[in-house]
Structure formats: C-alpha cells, structure tokens
Design a protein around this motif. Sequence first.
Motif, short mmCIF file in Angstrom:
data_model
loop_
_atom_site.label_atom_id
_atom_site.label_comp_id
_atom_site.label_asym_id
_atom_site.label_seq_id
_atom_site.Cartn_x
_atom_site.Cartn_y
_atom_site.Cartn_z
N PRO A 46 -13.58 37.50 52.39
CA PRO A 46 -14.44 36.31 52.40
C PRO A 46 -15.46 36.37 51.28
O PRO A 46 -16.17 37.37 51.13
N SER A 51 -16.93 28.37 49.35
CA SER A 51 -16.69 27.09 50.04
C SER A 51 -17.65 26.03 49.53
O SER A 51 -17.26 24.88 49.31
N THR A 59 -18.02 24.70 58.62
CA THR A 59 -17.16 24.65 59.80
C THR A 59 -17.92 24.17 61.04
O THR A 59 -19.11 24.38 61.18
N ILE A 61 -16.94 25.15 64.03
CA ILE A 61 -16.47 26.03 65.10
C ILE A 61 -17.60 26.41 66.06
O ILE A 61 -17.38 26.54 67.26
N VAL A 65 -17.53 26.39 70.16
CA VAL A 65 -17.73 27.58 70.98
C VAL A 65 -18.83 27.35 72.00
O VAL A 65 -18.72 27.75 73.16
N ALA A 119 -13.40 30.42 70.50
CA ALA A 119 -13.66 30.89 69.13
C ALA A 119 -12.35 31.25 68.45
O ALA A 119 -12.09 30.83 67.31
N MET A 123 -10.51 28.58 66.02
CA MET A 123 -10.44 28.95 64.61
C MET A 123 -9.01 28.81 64.11
O MET A 123 -8.76 28.22 63.05
N ASN A 127 -7.67 26.00 61.41
CA ASN A 127 -7.04 26.51 60.18
C ASN A 127 -5.58 26.11 60.08
O ASN A 127 -4.92 26.42 59.10
N HIS B 222 -10.32 28.57 55.21
CA HIS B 222 -9.99 29.40 56.38
C HIS B 222 -10.99 30.53 56.55
O HIS B 222 -11.41 30.83 57.66
N TRP B 223 -11.37 31.14 55.44
CA TRP B 223 -12.29 32.29 55.51
C TRP B 223 -13.61 31.91 56.14
O TRP B 223 -14.19 32.66 56.92
N GLN B 224 -14.12 30.72 55.79
CA GLN B 224 -15.44 30.39 56.33
C GLN B 224 -15.37 30.18 57.84
O GLN B 224 -16.27 30.58 58.57
N ARG B 225 -14.27 29.57 58.32
CA ARG B 225 -14.11 29.43 59.78
C ARG B 225 -13.90 30.79 60.41
O ARG B 225 -14.41 31.11 61.48
N TYR B 226 -13.10 31.60 59.72
CA TYR B 226 -12.79 32.93 60.23
C TYR B 226 -14.06 33.76 60.39
O TYR B 226 -14.29 34.37 61.42
N GLU B 227 -14.88 33.73 59.35
CA GLU B 227 -16.11 34.53 59.41
C GLU B 227 -17.03 34.06 60.53
O GLU B 227 -17.64 34.87 61.23
N MET B 228 -17.13 32.74 60.67
CA MET B 228 -18.00 32.21 61.72
C MET B 228 -17.44 32.59 63.09
O MET B 228 -18.19 33.04 63.98
N ALA B 229 -16.12 32.46 63.26
CA ALA B 229 -15.51 32.81 64.55
C ALA B 229 -15.72 34.29 64.85
O ALA B 229 -16.02 34.70 65.98
N LEU B 232 -19.28 34.91 65.82
CA LEU B 232 -19.54 34.43 67.18
C LEU B 232 -18.93 35.39 68.21
O LEU B 232 -19.53 35.67 69.25
#
Lengths: 182, 466
Positions: A46, A51, A59, A61, A65, A119, A123, A127, B222-229, B232
């Motif tokens: 990352p 972004s 996001t 997300i 959650v 979550a 996610m 995606n 995808h990475w930004q959602r992944y990191e947030m998930a 969390l």
Amino acid sequence: MSHAAVEAPKTFGMMAEFDDHQQLIKAAAAAHAAGYRKMDAYTPYPVHGLSEALGQKPTKISSLVLLGGFIGCIGGFGLMCWITMVAYPMNVAGKPNYSWPAFIPITFETTVLVAALTAVFGMLALNGLPQPYHPVFNVDRFKRASQDRFFLCIEAVDPKFDPGSTRAFLAQHSAEVMEVDA
Amino acid sequence: MDKELVQKPIAVGIAQDPVIGPGHDYTTVTDKISELVLTTKIHKEWVIGFLFSASLASLLGVAMYFLLFKGIGVWAPNVPVGWGFDIINFVWWIGIGHAGTLISAILLLLKQEWRTSINRFAEAMTLFAVACAGMYPLMHTGRPWLAYWMLPYPNTMGMWPQPRSPLLWDVFAVSTYATVSALFWFVGLIPDLATLRDKAKHTVSRYIFGALSMGWRGSADHWQRYEMAYLLLAGLSTPLVVSVHTIVSFDFAIGIIPGWHTTIFPPYFVAGAIFAGFAMVLTLAIPMRAFYKLEDFITMHHIENMCKVMLATGIIVVYGYFLEVFFGWYSANEYEKAVIMNRFTGPYAWSYWALIFCNGLAPQILWWKKYRRNLLLVWIISNIVSVGMWLERWVIIVVSLHRDFIPASWGYYTPTIFDEAFFAGTIGLFLTLMFLFVRLLPSIAMFEMKLLVPAAKARPESEGGH
C-alpha cells in the motif's frame, strides 16, 4: 468465438512501469492533471498518497463496518432478551427475566463478529473480488506488480484516451510503456 | 531530507538493532520469503520434526477414540474436582493464542514496526492454539456431534441456551475469536498469496495460489479499502482479545468457589494470556529463525522486545498472585483463607511453589540486556514460562476445588493416562499445523516487510507523511 478472430484485439489501456513509488505518484498526479480519470495504479504494497494522486474517492468501508457493528449489537441484545423474556423464561436465583447486565458479554461478541465479517466481506465485495480474470494480467511484466515494480494503467474507456498520445504522455514519465490487450 | 526520515527512530530502544537487516530491497525480501514456500527442496530436519509432531497428533486421535467409545469417565474429573485437565488445557491454549492477536492488532494500532516480521506466524499460532483449545470443551460435552446445541437456534425441543451463564458467554467469545482470528489472518495473506501466484513455477501451485488470492492485483483503489478494512479489523480484535480472556476468567470469577470469586481475575487472566503467548512465540521463533536463516528479518531487536513484553506482563501476573493472597486475608472469610493456606502448605503445595518459581522468579533474569540477547537462555525461560502458566491454571482449578466446604468430600485429583494422552495429542496437533504452515504459506508478511525497506520510507517532497 468465431467473430473474435476477425476483429482486431481491443486495447484495455496503456500501462507504464516504474522503479519506485515516488515516480509512480508523480506520474499519477500528472495524469490526473492532464485530465485522465479512468486509470488505476498497481503496487506491491500500500502506497499512501497514491489514491489521492489518482483522484480516487476515499473508501466507504468504515461506515459499512459501523452499520455491521450496530446490527450485531442490536441483534445480539435482542436475541438474548427474546430468549429470556419470550421464548424460554426461566427463574434463575430470583433474578428478573430482563437481567440485562448478563447479556452484555454476548452482545459485545456479536457486535464484533458482525462488524468483522462486514469489514472482510465488504472489502472483498467493494473490490470486486474474487475476480479470476482481469486484462492487466495479460501483460507479462505485470507479474512483478506483486513483487517489486510499480505500474500505472490508463484505461481505453477514458474519454481522453488515444493510443498514440497516451503512450507519448506516459513515455514522458517512464521508460517502459506497454499496451494492455483486453 | 529522506535520509533523516529513514534514520528517525520509530520505537523506544530501536537504536541498537534494526527491524530489518541492511542491504535489503523489494526483490530480496520477496525472494527470500517466497523461496521458503516455493522451493521444491524438503529439508530432512523438517521431515523429522513433522513426523514426530504428526505421530504425537495421532495420539489425539487415539485418545479421542477411547473418550467417545467409553464416555468421558475415562477422564479424571469427578466430585469434588469437577474440572480438571479439560479446562486447564483449554485456558492454557486460549491464553497462548492471545499473543498472536496482541502482536498483529494492538501493536499495529500502536505503530510498532517490529511487529511486522513476527505477526503472520503469531497469527497462525493463534489459530492453531484456538483449534487445540476448542477440542476440550467440544470433547467434554461427551457428544461432540451435538455441540451445536450450545448455540441459540430454533429447535423441536423448544429449548434455548441460558444467556445468564458465563459458559454461554464462553461459547460466543471463543467462536467469535476463532472466526475473527481466521479472517484477520486470511486477509493479511491475500497480497502475499498473489505474490506466490506470480512467482510460482509449478502449474499446480500457481492454480492453488491463484484461487486463494482471488485475483488480487494490488490496485491502488483496492489497497486503500484493504488497509482501512485491516485497520478496522485490528481495532475490533483489540477489545475482542481482552474480552475473550475476561470472559474465560468469568467462568471462574462469577462462581462462588473460594479462590475463584475475586475481581482481580479478568485483568490478571488477560496479562497471563499475553505472558504465555509471548513465551510461545519465542519458543517457536528462535528455532525457526535459526533454521531458515531469517536473522535479517527476525532480528535481536524483536527478541529483546518480546522479552521485555514477557517481563512486564509477568510482573502483572505476579501482582495478581499477591492480590489473591491479599483478598484471602482481607475477605475475612474462613474458606478463602483456607484456600490460600492450602495452596501454600496443602498436598499440592509443590505446584504453587513451582508456579512462583516459573512465573515469578525465572523471568526476572530478563532485566539484564546480556541475558535477553542470549538466545538459548531466552528459549529456556520461555519454556519455563509456558510450564508456569500451565501450573497457574492447575493451581486455580484443581487446588481450589479439591478441598470442598465439607471435609468429608475432600479429594485428590490425579489425571488419568487419557487426560495426558489428550494433552500430548493437542501439542502434537499444534506443532503439526505449525510445521505445515511454515512450509506451505509465507510465514513472514512479505508486503508488510517491503514497507520497512529503506526505499519505501522515502517520500516525495510534496507529500507530508500519511
């Protein structure tokens, strides 16, 4: 199948390769400034600020959650109340049927459970995964996007996309520009 | 300017040792870690270790067969000691698992970079320890195929579980913990599975890793959602891990048995869990690091920090022992006093004093840096702590129960061969799963290690951190 052989292979987009994330962020910001919108970058880890440079929306997300946790909380507490007050009332040491402090541990667990499931599956769903096929995998060098190289792909659906000029634009930032077959 | 950022110390005590060896870049990190999985070579030592563990695990099969064939009477628990090896080992295993969650979740939230090289296998350790722990309540039901009766679901019997009982809280806590730990572990693996898919030479492994990575392509979106998930999940796991061992301690503290009915139990159990878990991480990490030559990734910095966490949590645990004695006196209750005196001088006094040695005295040697850097000594101390934490549950459970309120019902608990075989079997199962894990999956998180590489720390001039 038969008509595919007749048509020329369509282009998914134009892809540029970079050595490190700083070059990639610069190129992404430049592409955004040049008016490109339908594009994405691919990195082995990352990269913060990428972004934003690409103009992607942050996001949602977290709110999902929160909603999941809320459902788990209400659902868990409601289930305990319903069991003890409606479905199976039982006198335990003279305690009232609505003995809410005893329901808190389970309510907490169901809150965490539903929030965590939201979550992960939220996610994946946002995606669009699992997705077995994607045109970027047609590029042989793209294998290294998961290892040690950084990629930027401007997609053909972008209104500003033009094979010649987009390639020229990317070539200003990267030595390695390739076409991605659809 | 970039140099400054790279060399800025991140955690206290980082000055002596780096969190990653010098001279590594993205490529070497990827190659070194994926090599352990993708190589076709099978080490002789691995095979020997695996076969030993697997044969120990097969003992679990034998023990389970006898248990189901004859009934739970083959185990020793009986009045007055109604809970024996089954709950001792259940709590022991659950506690070991907690270090994995602590390392991956709490240290992530605290931005402790040294967690990175040990989090993946600590999480695997959590999963396998929870699996071993789960065997005990499951098998203690005597009819494990009816274990779903513990869950609230509409049934023709018209019955529902009792939500006022800590045992039902346990069902929810442990099953939630197992689920969330598995999710956390798998989510962490997805980008690394994609790396393995892209590096694998063999078609079969490419298909397997391809299917497991679900088409992950490392897209920025995808990475930004992944990191947030992931963040969390860490945030959710942190209170979860505290709640799980708190609820496990409620199994005792909610009861009115002298020796159990104290308010110190939840914090003291949670600290004990972290203590035991770090001991197990060290027990596993030290040989693995030496065998796979991972000294660049699991550095002395990691070993020392883990020792420090172990020392700190060990002191909290010892504080718990003092408070137990204090409550025994302060309660002014004859039975409470009798339980404490029985621990000191009763028929099981050996176990209490062994516990004080293992958890109270032995870890104090870790105050000295010289000893924290002596791997053999640290490994031995870690094993002593594991034994000590097992003894702690023995003292709490068996020693509190064996002398009941009426002297006529006093008893002496000795485990049977089936108890022992079952325990040895779960150790075998745990080790077998660990052996398979280090061979089949990346035991160090590759994408997270890349974040520690010097090049990844450099930021463009326009960017002011994240």
